[in-house]
Design a protein around this motif. Structure first.
Motif, PDB file in Angstrom:
ATOM      1  N   ALA A 173       0.785  -1.105  -0.012  1.00  0.00           N
ATOM      2  CA  ALA A 173      -0.139   0.127  -0.003  1.00  0.00           C
ATOM      3  C   ALA A 173       0.846   1.480   0.037  1.00  0.00           C
ATOM      4  CB  ALA A 173      -0.742   0.084   1.269  1.00  0.00           C
ATOM      5  N   ARG A 174       0.351   2.256  -0.689  1.00  0.00           N
ATOM      6  CA  ARG A 174       1.051   3.671  -0.831  1.00  0.00           C
ATOM      7  C   ARG A 174       0.721   4.439   0.711  1.00  0.00           C
ATOM      8  NH1 ARG A 174      -0.724   8.668  -3.149  1.00  0.00           N
ATOM      9  NH2 ARG A 174       1.044  10.014  -3.782  1.00  0.00           N
ATOM     10  N   SER A 175       1.845   4.803   0.889  1.00  0.00           N
ATOM     11  CA  SER A 175       1.271   5.877   2.210  1.00  0.00           C
ATOM     12  C   SER A 175       2.180   7.212   2.175  1.00  0.00           C
ATOM     13  CB  SER A 175       1.899   5.013   3.664  1.00  0.00           C
ATOM     14  OG  SER A 175       3.392   5.168   3.878  1.00  0.00           O
ATOM     15  N   ARG A 176       1.824   7.891   3.193  1.00  0.00           N
ATOM     16  CA  ARG A 176       2.705   9.191   3.082  1.00  0.00           C
ATOM     17  C   ARG A 176       4.352   9.066   2.981  1.00  0.00           C
ATOM     18  NH1 ARG A 176      -0.780  12.771   7.317  1.00  0.00           N
ATOM     19  NH2 ARG A 176      -2.404  13.638   5.861  1.00  0.00           N
ATOM     20  N   ASN A 177       4.713   7.972   3.663  1.00  0.00           N
ATOM     21  CA  ASN A 177       6.213   7.887   3.959  1.00  0.00           C
ATOM     22  C   ASN A 177       6.805   6.718   3.001  1.00  0.00           C
ATOM     23  OD1 ASN A 177       6.151  10.283   5.780  1.00  0.00           O
ATOM     24  ND2 ASN A 177       5.383   8.940   7.375  1.00  0.00           N
ATOM     25  N   GLY A 178       6.114   6.287   2.101  1.00  0.00           N
ATOM     26  CA  GLY A 178       6.616   5.277   1.540  1.00  0.00           C
ATOM     27  C   GLY A 178       5.742   4.180   1.468  1.00  0.00           C
ATOM     28  N   LEU A 179       6.231   3.020   0.742  1.00  0.00           N
ATOM     29  CA  LEU A 179       5.335   1.915   0.628  1.00  0.00           C
ATOM     30  C   LEU A 179       5.335   1.061   2.257  1.00  0.00           C
ATOM     31  CD1 LEU A 179       6.423   0.314  -2.949  1.00  0.00           C
ATOM     32  CD2 LEU A 179       4.646   1.904  -2.252  1.00  0.00           C
ATOM     33  N   ASP A 180       3.995   0.385   2.271  1.00  0.00           N
ATOM     34  CA  ASP A 180       3.727  -0.253   3.564  1.00  0.00           C
ATOM     35  C   ASP A 180       3.661  -1.617   3.008  1.00  0.00           C
ATOM     36  OD1 ASP A 180       3.079  -1.089   6.100  1.00  0.00           O
ATOM     37  OD2 ASP A 180       0.997  -0.186   5.946  1.00  0.00           O
ATOM     38  N   ALA A 199      18.366  -4.348   4.859  1.00  0.00           N
ATOM     39  CA  ALA A 199      19.263  -3.707   3.802  1.00  0.00           C
ATOM     40  C   ALA A 199      18.135  -3.247   2.533  1.00  0.00           C
ATOM     41  CB  ALA A 199      20.169  -4.499   3.347  1.00  0.00           C
ATOM     42  N   VAL A 200      17.203  -4.304   2.376  1.00  0.00           N
ATOM     43  CA  VAL A 200      16.183  -3.944   1.200  1.00  0.00           C
ATOM     44  C   VAL A 200      15.384  -2.793   1.592  1.00  0.00           C
ATOM     45  CG1 VAL A 200      14.164  -4.804  -0.086  1.00  0.00           C
ATOM     46  CG2 VAL A 200      16.027  -6.280   0.268  1.00  0.00           C
ATOM     47  N   VAL A 201      14.823  -2.527   2.728  1.00  0.00           N
ATOM     48  CA  VAL A 201      14.137  -1.486   3.250  1.00  0.00           C
ATOM     49  C   VAL A 201      14.915  -0.168   3.069  1.00  0.00           C
ATOM     50  CG1 VAL A 201      12.840  -0.319   5.244  1.00  0.00           C
ATOM     51  CG2 VAL A 201      12.620  -2.626   4.623  1.00  0.00           C
ATOM     52  N   ARG A 202      16.247  -0.057   3.372  1.00  0.00           N
ATOM     53  CA  ARG A 202      17.150   1.066   3.437  1.00  0.00           C
ATOM     54  C   ARG A 202      17.319   1.282   1.935  1.00  0.00           C
ATOM     55  NH1 ARG A 202      19.958  -1.744   7.672  1.00  0.00           N
ATOM     56  NH2 ARG A 202      21.522  -2.586   6.315  1.00  0.00           N
ATOM     57  N   ALA A 203      17.361   0.521   1.001  1.00  0.00           N
ATOM     58  CA  ALA A 203      17.678   0.846  -0.338  1.00  0.00           C
ATOM     59  C   ALA A 203      16.689   1.065  -1.104  1.00  0.00           C
ATOM     60  CB  ALA A 203      18.512  -0.412  -0.899  1.00  0.00           C
ATOM     61  N   HIS A 204      15.429   0.936  -0.569  1.00  0.00           N
ATOM     62  CA  HIS A 204      14.161   1.277  -1.601  1.00  0.00           C
ATOM     63  C   HIS A 204      13.126   2.164  -0.825  1.00  0.00           C
ATOM     64  CE1 HIS A 204      15.003  -1.580  -4.596  1.00  0.00           C
ATOM     65  NE2 HIS A 204      15.799  -2.543  -3.618  1.00  0.00           N
ATOM     66  N   ILE A 206      10.450   2.027   1.348  1.00  0.00           N
ATOM     67  CA  ILE A 206       9.824   1.193   2.020  1.00  0.00           C
ATOM     68  C   ILE A 206       9.548   1.691   3.489  1.00  0.00           C
ATOM     69  CG2 ILE A 206       9.362  -1.081   3.135  1.00  0.00           C
ATOM     70  CD1 ILE A 206      10.582  -2.326   0.645  1.00  0.00           C
ATOM     71  N   ALA A 207       8.563   2.165   3.804  1.00  0.00           N
ATOM     72  CA  ALA A 207       8.202   2.683   5.200  1.00  0.00           C
ATOM     73  C   ALA A 207       8.269   1.529   6.204  1.00  0.00           C
ATOM     74  CB  ALA A 207       7.024   3.633   5.439  1.00  0.00           C
ATOM     75  N   VAL A 215       6.592  -7.233  12.163  1.00  0.00           N
ATOM     76  CA  VAL A 215       6.904  -6.031  11.612  1.00  0.00           C
ATOM     77  C   VAL A 215       8.557  -6.172  11.968  1.00  0.00           C
ATOM     78  CG1 VAL A 215       7.416  -3.553  11.620  1.00  0.00           C
ATOM     79  CG2 VAL A 215       5.174  -4.376  12.143  1.00  0.00           C
ATOM     80  N   VAL A 216       9.466  -6.272  10.858  1.00  0.00           N
ATOM     81  CA  VAL A 216      10.742  -6.627  10.739  1.00  0.00           C
ATOM     82  C   VAL A 216      11.725  -5.377  10.653  1.00  0.00           C
ATOM     83  CG1 VAL A 216      10.598  -8.920  10.544  1.00  0.00           C
ATOM     84  CG2 VAL A 216      11.092  -7.514   8.333  1.00  0.00           C
ATOM     85  N   ALA A 217      11.052  -4.518   9.923  1.00  0.00           N
ATOM     86  CA  ALA A 217      11.594  -3.201   9.562  1.00  0.00           C
ATOM     87  C   ALA A 217      10.769  -1.836   9.526  1.00  0.00           C
ATOM     88  CB  ALA A 217      12.566  -3.394   8.266  1.00  0.00           C
ATOM     89  N   LEU A 218      11.264  -0.794  10.081  1.00  0.00           N
ATOM     90  CA  LEU A 218      10.542   0.456  10.126  1.00  0.00           C
ATOM     91  C   LEU A 218      11.397   1.512   9.955  1.00  0.00           C
ATOM     92  CD1 LEU A 218       7.515   1.619  10.518  1.00  0.00           C
ATOM     93  CD2 LEU A 218       8.256   1.956  12.918  1.00  0.00           C
ATOM     94  N   SER A 219      11.101   2.085   8.767  1.00  0.00           N
ATOM     95  CA  SER A 219      12.095   3.489   8.396  1.00  0.00           C
ATOM     96  C   SER A 219      11.177   4.652   8.721  1.00  0.00           C
ATOM     97  CB  SER A 219      12.530   3.494   6.840  1.00  0.00           C
ATOM     98  OG  SER A 219      11.427   3.645   5.873  1.00  0.00           O
ATOM     99  N   ALA A 220       9.902   4.619   8.634  1.00  0.00           N
ATOM    100  CA  ALA A 220       9.027   5.573   8.987  1.00  0.00           C
ATOM    101  C   ALA A 220       7.846   5.352   9.090  1.00  0.00           C
ATOM    102  CB  ALA A 220       8.911   6.654   7.940  1.00  0.00           C
ATOM    103  N   PRO A 221       6.709   5.825   9.999  1.00  0.00           N
ATOM    104  CA  PRO A 221       5.466   5.219   9.904  1.00  0.00           C
ATOM    105  C   PRO A 221       4.804   5.576   8.689  1.00  0.00           C
ATOM    106  CG  PRO A 221       5.938   6.949  11.877  1.00  0.00           C
ATOM    107  CD  PRO A 221       7.144   7.092  10.767  1.00  0.00           C
ATOM    108  N   PRO A 222       3.968   4.443   8.202  1.00  0.00           N
ATOM    109  CA  PRO A 222       3.305   4.473   7.233  1.00  0.00           C
ATOM    110  C   PRO A 222       1.926   5.033   7.241  1.00  0.00           C
ATOM    111  CG  PRO A 222       3.129   2.133   7.976  1.00  0.00           C
ATOM    112  CD  PRO A 222       4.096   3.032   8.853  1.00  0.00           C
TER     113      PRO A 222
END
Length: 410
Positions: A173-180, A199-204, A206-207, A215-222
């Motif tokens: 899903a598209r969110s304000r801060n990237g893909l969820d 590493a995939v989340v950091r490179a793309h 993905i929120a 939940v295994v990775a969170l770069s920003a709240p989706p």
């Protein structure tokens, strides 16, 4: 065998006398093909309908993501409106259609995709029509550009999480801060795999990444906008398919409850209708999923300018709100799953809630429940049809019902 298509079924496929099921055809078309088990899987169109167009997507012949891309937009809108008319007519309820709101191409902000490994890498897309095979969709005309831009990330996740002969499911899903992204049916996430997923989340873009429910990775709240509020739904939570479709539904609901001071929102989810309505009225949100209500509550508390919102975790199929519980409310919004909400609708009718606003994704169960309200004396206003699942047979709608003895506004 040569046949003439008489009608479309509720899934958008053509039917000829017999009946013979003929996919990707339109009423009035003359087709030819081999009939096997009551269907022609590869029809040859001998006389095309004037409503037929060339499908704009190169994947259409094999992809199962769309069903009606071969028909003119106006025809599809009319057909969807007719689905609502027909369902209500079968229940003996007269209806006026207020209009059809169709989401534009490339607007789907959420999708459920399948991922498989291949000899050369990975493939992410939709299933072939009536098949377990998956087709890649690099030129999809349905998905939002942000989802399309995320395909390389989803392919990378597929390479990491899918066995050679297996298949994973990717809710994106598209969110304000990237893909969820929520991945299921994948390999268990051990320490090494968790590092690779991060590493995939950091490179793309993905929120958040959920893996087999965790939940295994969170770069920003989706976060998702719901009126003035910002809500972070739980992974894989229901979200209206397009922003345009959601705006049409929310606008219709807000207009329908305008002037009321206390509203109950049944099957409230994460607040799609609750929070916009709370800009003008107090709302009591009832939902069976505690995680969704928790997200709604956090969103409300973090917002300004909203009226009071209360929440209640309750299975409305097993324990619908009863007549006495509706005494405090001037309006009820009800947005049940495809099965509808017969028991809850009967309780609404018995309680004579002044205004009932029904949102539905199934004309059949909507018509059944509408009949309950009409039989109780409610007057049904013109129905708005919302087509946010463009090129599919899915239909959504909003209808306002006014209780007997209450004057409908001009």
């Amino acid at each position: 065998m040569r046949l003439t298509i008489e009608r479309l079924g509720r899934r958008g496929d053509g039917f000829a006398p017999g009946p013979v099921h003929v996919p990707r055809t339109l009423p009035g078309e003359v087709v030819e093909g081999v009939v096997e088990a009551g269907r022609i899987d590869a029809p040859r169109i001998l006389q095309p309908s004037a409503e037929r167009v060339t499908a704009p997507c190169p994947h259409y012949r094999v992809c199962g993501g769309c069903h009606l891309m071969h028909a003119r937009d106006g025809f599809v809108e009319g057909w969807k409106a007719d689905q609502v008319r027909r369902a209500l007519s079968q229940q003996g309820v007269a209806v006026e259609i207020a209009g059809v709101r169709t989401s534009p191409p490339r607007s789907r902000r959420r999708a459920v995709l399948s991922g498989r490994r291949t000899k050369s890498g990975a493939m992410v897309g939709f299933h072939f029509r009536a098949s377990a095979s998956v087709t890649a969709i690099p030129e999809c005309r349905l998905l939002h550009p942000d989802l399309m831009a995320g395909l390389p990330a989803l392919e990378a996740l597929t390479l990491l999480g899918c066995s050679r002969k297996g298949e994973i499911t990717l809710h994106v899903a598209r969110s304000r801060n990237g893909l969820d992204v929520a991945v299921s049916d994948a390999k268990a996430a051990d320490a090494a795999l968790r590092g690779e997923l991060a590493a995939v989340v950091r490179a793309h873009p993905i929120a958040r990444l959920a893996w087999n429910g965790e939940v295994v990775a969170l770069s920003a709240p989706p976060t998702q906008a719901m009126g003035r509020a910002s809500v972070t739904p739980p992974p894989g939570a229901f979200l209206q398919a397009t922003e345009e479709g959601e705006a049409a539904l929310v606008g219709a609901v807000r207009d329908a409850v305008a002037g009321t001071r206390r509203v109950v929102d049944l099957f409230a989810g994460a607040g799609t209708f609750t929070l916009p309505v709370a800009e003008r009225a107090e709302v009591h949100a009832v939902e069976g999923d505690s995680a969704l209500l928790a997200a709604l509550d956090v969103g409300w508390r973090g917002s300004t300018g909203l009226r009071r919102v209360t929440t209640e975790v309750r299975d409305l199929f097993r324990r619908p709100l009863l007549r006495a519980e509706f005494a405090a409310y001037e309006a009820a919004v009800i947005d049940p799953p495809r099965a509808g909400a017969e028991a809850q609708t009967r309780a609404l009718a018995e309680a004579r809630v002044p205004v009932v606003v029904s949102v539905s994704c199934n004309p059949g169960t909507f018509a059944r429940d509408a009949r309950i309200l009409v039989d109780a004396g409610y007057a049904m206003a013109p129905v708005l049809v919302v087509d946010q699942f463009r090129w599919s047979p899915h239909v959504e709608l909003v209808a306002r019902f006014v209780a007997p003895g209450r004057r409908e506004r001009a």
